[in-house]
Design an enzyme around this catalytic site. Structure first.
Site, PDB file in Angstrom:
ATOM      1  N   GLY A 165       1.207  -1.165  -0.159  1.00  0.00           N
ATOM      2  CA  GLY A 165      -0.043  -0.182  -0.114  1.00  0.00           C
ATOM      3  C   GLY A 165       0.427   1.358   0.063  1.00  0.00           C
ATOM      4  O   GLY A 165       2.223   1.390  -0.820  1.00  0.00           O
ATOM      5  N   CYS A 166       0.198   2.338   0.613  1.00  0.00           N
ATOM      6  CA  CYS A 166       0.472   3.467   0.379  1.00  0.00           C
ATOM      7  C   CYS A 166       1.805   4.100   0.704  1.00  0.00           C
ATOM      8  O   CYS A 166       2.209   4.718   0.404  1.00  0.00           O
ATOM      9  CB  CYS A 166      -0.247   4.829   0.454  1.00  0.00           C
ATOM     10  SG  CYS A 166      -1.907   4.797  -0.170  1.00  0.00           S
ATOM     11  N   PHE A 167       2.212   3.045   1.947  1.00  0.00           N
ATOM     12  CA  PHE A 167       3.592   3.389   2.607  1.00  0.00           C
ATOM     13  C   PHE A 167       5.100   2.585   1.892  1.00  0.00           C
ATOM     14  O   PHE A 167       5.861   3.976   2.210  1.00  0.00           O
ATOM     15  CB  PHE A 167       3.097   2.970   4.400  1.00  0.00           C
ATOM     16  CG  PHE A 167       3.812   1.105   4.198  1.00  0.00           C
ATOM     17  CD1 PHE A 167       4.410   0.953   3.726  1.00  0.00           C
ATOM     18  CD2 PHE A 167       2.304   0.761   4.698  1.00  0.00           C
ATOM     19  CE1 PHE A 167       3.960  -0.625   4.304  1.00  0.00           C
ATOM     20  CE2 PHE A 167       2.033  -0.271   4.572  1.00  0.00           C
ATOM     21  CZ  PHE A 167       2.714  -1.227   4.300  1.00  0.00           C
ATOM     22  N   ALA A 168       4.512   2.119   0.988  1.00  0.00           N
ATOM     23  CA  ALA A 168       5.929   1.619   0.830  1.00  0.00           C
ATOM     24  C   ALA A 168       6.901   1.627  -0.024  1.00  0.00           C
ATOM     25  O   ALA A 168       8.193   1.410   0.001  1.00  0.00           O
ATOM     26  CB  ALA A 168       5.058   0.341  -0.138  1.00  0.00           C
TER      27      ALA A 168
END
Length: 393
Positions: A163-166
């Site tokens: 997801g978006c933190f990666a």
């Protein structure tokens, strides 16, 4: 006979991991945010849902996004009407597209980064591939290795469904790989397409509609290595990296892969969860450096959406120009999940050079890369910029 300690010392790099090149790419199909609600409700046969369309129009108007890029063209959607329903079984068809297109888009970004790096691709020792689209075995890391013609001995790591933190995660992993393997050159690729998440609107699940208003497609690639050679051109040093879970945030951002594709779930309090946790993350990252003025560092923040950026800005007392690069990428591309922060890094070093500033970090020495996503997981990477040598006029 040598000791284990001597072997370990010989295996380790001397200096910090350094970003040596960045490449970014999007699909050719561009959608204009101002006209997207008309298109979206037409293509999903939902034009009779007038109140919902008005809500979606307001979401798009408030998104601060000008345009996005999407692999899913009108032609593809007409060929796959199940994508356009809210909850129609469609995973097979979505997968068939994703397993081909995700590595292909990643390859284009990687080729751009390798070209800027200027070294033979045979020097790439590790590949880290990250995507939220299209799980397969062997994975997109294998497909990329084949598409680029990398050595069979290249060491691969595949990260699915982060997801978006990666975007922060891949840099953290690349840092560890580069610093613990002397001479390593790590190719990291984040390739994201919305083929698994696109779906028609629903009155009962407005959080799904938020995703339809924000997400776009894009791929970014970065070459990371320690102890750069004279032929390599450093862009940023990776000084430290941390990951943490925000307290009391279970269920704040969720995604579930089902027969209907990847469903997206978002709680309303995500902006406050992120803004309330960010100062502690910054303090832990920058206290060892004696830095506590958040306006004295350059910012690469994942642009989850405008509300999150506004609350972070407000909570930390950031000057508006601090999030310029972040807001620019959000406006031009939308939220591309893990690839976003790498696009922002690219935007910042280019804008810094074009403006004649002294470093790759808007003329500043230290910076932070900040990512957040499902969990709610937060990645914090401390960056050190590199002086920009004035080019010939």
């Amino acid at each position: 006979m040598v000791t284990v300690e001597e072997v370990r010392k010989a295996q380790r790099a001397e200096g910090p991991a350094t970003i040596l090149a960045i490449g970014t790419v999007t699909p050719a199909n561009c959608v204009n945010q101002s006209t997207y609600p008309d298109y979206y409700f037409r293509i999903t046969n939902s034009e009779h849902k007038t109140e919902l369309k008005e809500k979606f129009q307001r979401m798009c108007d408030k998104s601060m996004i000008t345009k996005r890029y999407m692999h899913l063209t009108e032609e593809i959607l007409k060929e796959n009407p199940s994508f356009c329903e809210y909850m129609a079984p469609s995973l097979d068809a979505r997968q068939d597209i994703a397993v081909v297109e995700v590595p292909k888009l990643g390859k284009e970004a990687a080729q751009s980064a390798i070209k800027e790096w200027g070294q033979p691709k045979s020097k790439i020792t590790h590949v880290v591939f990250c995507t939220t689209s299209g799980i397969d075995m062997p994975g997109a890391d294998y497909q990329l290795t084949k598409l680029l013609g990398l050595r069979p001995s290249v060491k691969r790591l595949m990260m699915y469904q982060q997801g978006c933190f990666a975007g922060g995660t891949v840099l953290r992993l690349a840092k560890d790989l580069a610093e613990n393997n002397k001479g390593a050159r790590v190719l990291i690729v984040c390739s994201e397409i919305t083929v698994v998440t696109f779906r028609g609107p629903s009155e009962t699940h407005l959080d799904s509609l938020v995703g339809q208003a924000l997400f776009g497609d894009g791929a970014a690639a970065v070459i990371v290595g320690a102890d750069p050679t004279p032929a390599e051109k450093p862009l940023f040093q990776l000084v430290s990296a941390a990951q943490t879970l925000a307290p009391n945030s279970c269920g704040a951002i969720d995604g579930h892969l089902r027969e209907v594709g990847l469903t997206f779930h978002l709680l309303k309090d995500v902006p406050s969860v992120v803004s309330n946790k960010i100062e502690k993350c910054l303090f832990e990252a920058f206290n060892p450096l004696g830095i506590s003025d958040w306006n004295s560092v350059f910012w690469i923040a994942h642009p989850g959406g405008p509300a999150i950026l506004d609350q972070v800005e407000d909570k930390l007392g950031l000057k508006p120009e601090k999030l310029r690069a972040t807001r620019h990428v959000l406006s031009e591309y939308g939220n591309m999940s893990s690839a976003c922060v790498l696009f922002i890094l690219d935007e910042m070093r280019k804008a810094s050079s074009n403006a004649g500033l002294g470093t790759t970090g808007e003329g500043l020495e230290w910076g932070v890369l900040f990512g957040f996503g499902p969990g709610l997981t937060i990645e914090t990477v401390v960056l050190h910029s590199v002086p920009i040598k004035p080019g010939p006029h």
